[in-house]
Design a protein around this motif. Sequence first.
Motif, PDB file in Angstrom:
ATOM      1  N   GLU A  67       0.868  -1.210   0.052  1.00  0.00           N
ATOM      2  CA  GLU A  67       0.126  -0.151   0.022  1.00  0.00           C
ATOM      3  C   GLU A  67       0.813   1.265   0.153  1.00  0.00           C
ATOM      4  O   GLU A  67       1.831   1.283   0.845  1.00  0.00           O
ATOM      5  CB  GLU A  67      -0.859  -0.071   1.358  1.00  0.00           C
ATOM      6  N   ARG A  68       0.560   2.262  -0.895  1.00  0.00           N
ATOM      7  CA  ARG A  68       1.150   3.346  -0.838  1.00  0.00           C
ATOM      8  C   ARG A  68       0.472   4.595  -0.555  1.00  0.00           C
ATOM      9  O   ARG A  68      -0.849   4.564  -1.238  1.00  0.00           O
ATOM     10  CB  ARG A  68       1.939   3.764  -2.550  1.00  0.00           C
ATOM     11  N   ILE A  69       0.868   5.415   0.246  1.00  0.00           N
ATOM     12  CA  ILE A  69      -0.343   6.791   0.659  1.00  0.00           C
ATOM     13  C   ILE A  69       0.679   7.838  -0.116  1.00  0.00           C
ATOM     14  O   ILE A  69       1.770   8.050   0.491  1.00  0.00           O
ATOM     15  CB  ILE A  69      -0.520   6.376   1.924  1.00  0.00           C
ATOM     16  N   ILE A  70       0.009   8.684  -0.885  1.00  0.00           N
ATOM     17  CA  ILE A  70       0.724   9.945  -1.502  1.00  0.00           C
ATOM     18  C   ILE A  70       0.007  11.062  -1.157  1.00  0.00           C
ATOM     19  O   ILE A  70      -1.167  11.186  -1.286  1.00  0.00           O
ATOM     20  CB  ILE A  70       0.904   9.809  -2.854  1.00  0.00           C
ATOM     21  N   PHE A  71       0.781  12.355  -0.972  1.00  0.00           N
ATOM     22  CA  PHE A  71       0.417  13.416  -0.705  1.00  0.00           C
ATOM     23  C   PHE A  71       0.567  14.370  -1.897  1.00  0.00           C
ATOM     24  O   PHE A  71       2.188  14.314  -2.264  1.00  0.00           O
ATOM     25  CB  PHE A  71       0.992  14.138   0.516  1.00  0.00           C
ATOM     26  N   GLN A  72      -0.110  14.545  -2.792  1.00  0.00           N
ATOM     27  CA  GLN A  72      -0.023  15.210  -4.300  1.00  0.00           C
ATOM     28  C   GLN A  72      -0.192  16.778  -4.145  1.00  0.00           C
ATOM     29  O   GLN A  72      -1.637  17.035  -4.269  1.00  0.00           O
ATOM     30  CB  GLN A  72      -0.553  14.318  -5.199  1.00  0.00           C
ATOM     31  N   PRO A  73       0.746  17.731  -4.053  1.00  0.00           N
ATOM     32  CA  PRO A  73       0.080  18.894  -4.117  1.00  0.00           C
ATOM     33  C   PRO A  73       0.017  19.653  -5.549  1.00  0.00           C
ATOM     34  O   PRO A  73       0.661  18.822  -6.509  1.00  0.00           O
ATOM     35  CB  PRO A  73       1.299  19.594  -3.295  1.00  0.00           C
ATOM     36  N   CYS A 115       3.783   9.193   2.021  1.00  0.00           N
ATOM     37  CA  CYS A 115       3.376   9.276   3.406  1.00  0.00           C
ATOM     38  C   CYS A 115       3.431   7.883   4.228  1.00  0.00           C
ATOM     39  O   CYS A 115       3.426   7.081   3.685  1.00  0.00           O
ATOM     40  CB  CYS A 115       1.961   9.653   3.586  1.00  0.00           C
ATOM     41  N   ARG A 116       3.648   7.986   5.573  1.00  0.00           N
ATOM     42  CA  ARG A 116       3.965   7.098   6.359  1.00  0.00           C
ATOM     43  C   ARG A 116       2.520   6.235   6.439  1.00  0.00           C
ATOM     44  O   ARG A 116       2.465   5.167   6.569  1.00  0.00           O
ATOM     45  CB  ARG A 116       4.323   7.136   7.818  1.00  0.00           C
ATOM     46  N   ASP A 117       1.510   6.983   6.755  1.00  0.00           N
ATOM     47  CA  ASP A 117       0.125   6.342   6.627  1.00  0.00           C
ATOM     48  C   ASP A 117      -1.028   7.485   6.491  1.00  0.00           C
ATOM     49  O   ASP A 117      -0.522   8.539   6.022  1.00  0.00           O
ATOM     50  CB  ASP A 117      -0.225   5.764   8.112  1.00  0.00           C
ATOM     51  N   ALA A 118      -2.116   6.911   6.487  1.00  0.00           N
ATOM     52  CA  ALA A 118      -3.357   7.901   5.938  1.00  0.00           C
ATOM     53  C   ALA A 118      -3.444   9.054   6.865  1.00  0.00           C
ATOM     54  O   ALA A 118      -3.538  10.189   6.283  1.00  0.00           O
ATOM     55  CB  ALA A 118      -4.744   6.870   5.866  1.00  0.00           C
ATOM     56  N   ASP A 119      -3.118   8.929   8.068  1.00  0.00           N
ATOM     57  CA  ASP A 119      -3.267  10.045   9.115  1.00  0.00           C
ATOM     58  C   ASP A 119      -2.026  11.061   8.726  1.00  0.00           C
ATOM     59  O   ASP A 119      -2.308  12.348   8.641  1.00  0.00           O
ATOM     60  CB  ASP A 119      -3.033   9.773  10.473  1.00  0.00           C
ATOM     61  N   ASP A 120      -0.913  10.719   8.340  1.00  0.00           N
ATOM     62  CA  ASP A 120       0.046  11.576   7.858  1.00  0.00           C
ATOM     63  C   ASP A 120      -0.171  12.414   6.536  1.00  0.00           C
ATOM     64  O   ASP A 120      -0.364  13.720   6.631  1.00  0.00           O
ATOM     65  CB  ASP A 120       1.376  10.875   7.574  1.00  0.00           C
ATOM     66  N   ALA A 121      -1.147  11.827   5.707  1.00  0.00           N
ATOM     67  CA  ALA A 121      -1.491  12.358   4.373  1.00  0.00           C
ATOM     68  C   ALA A 121      -2.685  13.376   4.658  1.00  0.00           C
ATOM     69  O   ALA A 121      -2.593  14.549   4.350  1.00  0.00           O
ATOM     70  CB  ALA A 121      -1.958  11.253   3.400  1.00  0.00           C
ATOM     71  N   ALA A 152      -4.762  13.447  -0.905  1.00  0.00           N
ATOM     72  CA  ALA A 152      -4.246  12.573  -0.233  1.00  0.00           C
ATOM     73  C   ALA A 152      -4.848  11.352  -1.031  1.00  0.00           C
ATOM     74  O   ALA A 152      -6.066  10.871  -0.910  1.00  0.00           O
ATOM     75  CB  ALA A 152      -4.509  12.574   0.926  1.00  0.00           C
ATOM     76  N   VAL A 153      -3.909  10.366  -1.610  1.00  0.00           N
ATOM     77  CA  VAL A 153      -4.223   9.237  -2.301  1.00  0.00           C
ATOM     78  C   VAL A 153      -3.514   8.031  -1.752  1.00  0.00           C
ATOM     79  O   VAL A 153      -2.392   7.720  -1.479  1.00  0.00           O
ATOM     80  CB  VAL A 153      -3.939   9.372  -3.889  1.00  0.00           C
ATOM     81  N   ARG A 154      -4.441   6.919  -1.924  1.00  0.00           N
ATOM     82  CA  ARG A 154      -3.784   5.434  -1.318  1.00  0.00           C
ATOM     83  C   ARG A 154      -4.103   4.616  -2.534  1.00  0.00           C
ATOM     84  O   ARG A 154      -5.172   4.730  -3.268  1.00  0.00           O
ATOM     85  CB  ARG A 154      -4.844   5.061  -0.093  1.00  0.00           C
TER      86      ARG A 154
END
Length: 85
Positions: A5-11, A31-37, A56-58
């Motif tokens: 699983e990858r969680i990305i913050f895309q600005p 991101c480390r996890d969904a909360d971080d994103a 924020a995308v998983r």
Amino acid sequence: MAATERIIFQPYVWRKSGRRTILEPGAAIACRDADDALRRIEKVREGLLSVAGAHAVRMSVDEEAGDYGEPEVLGSVGDVPGEVD
């Protein structure tokens, strides 16, 4: 290798191109996890990060097989493209 699983913050940022202003992706942040994103999304909402908007995308990724699952938008704020495909 199994899928991870990858969680990305895309600005997204606005950029001038001649007479037009274009919304384009900035550098994606893993991101480390969904909360971080989602914390990063809140920072954009509060004006603490200087970007036009963000997603924020998983997604599930198996890099060896070249398999990238459907993105799941966990949150968005500000000016972002319509659909994440």
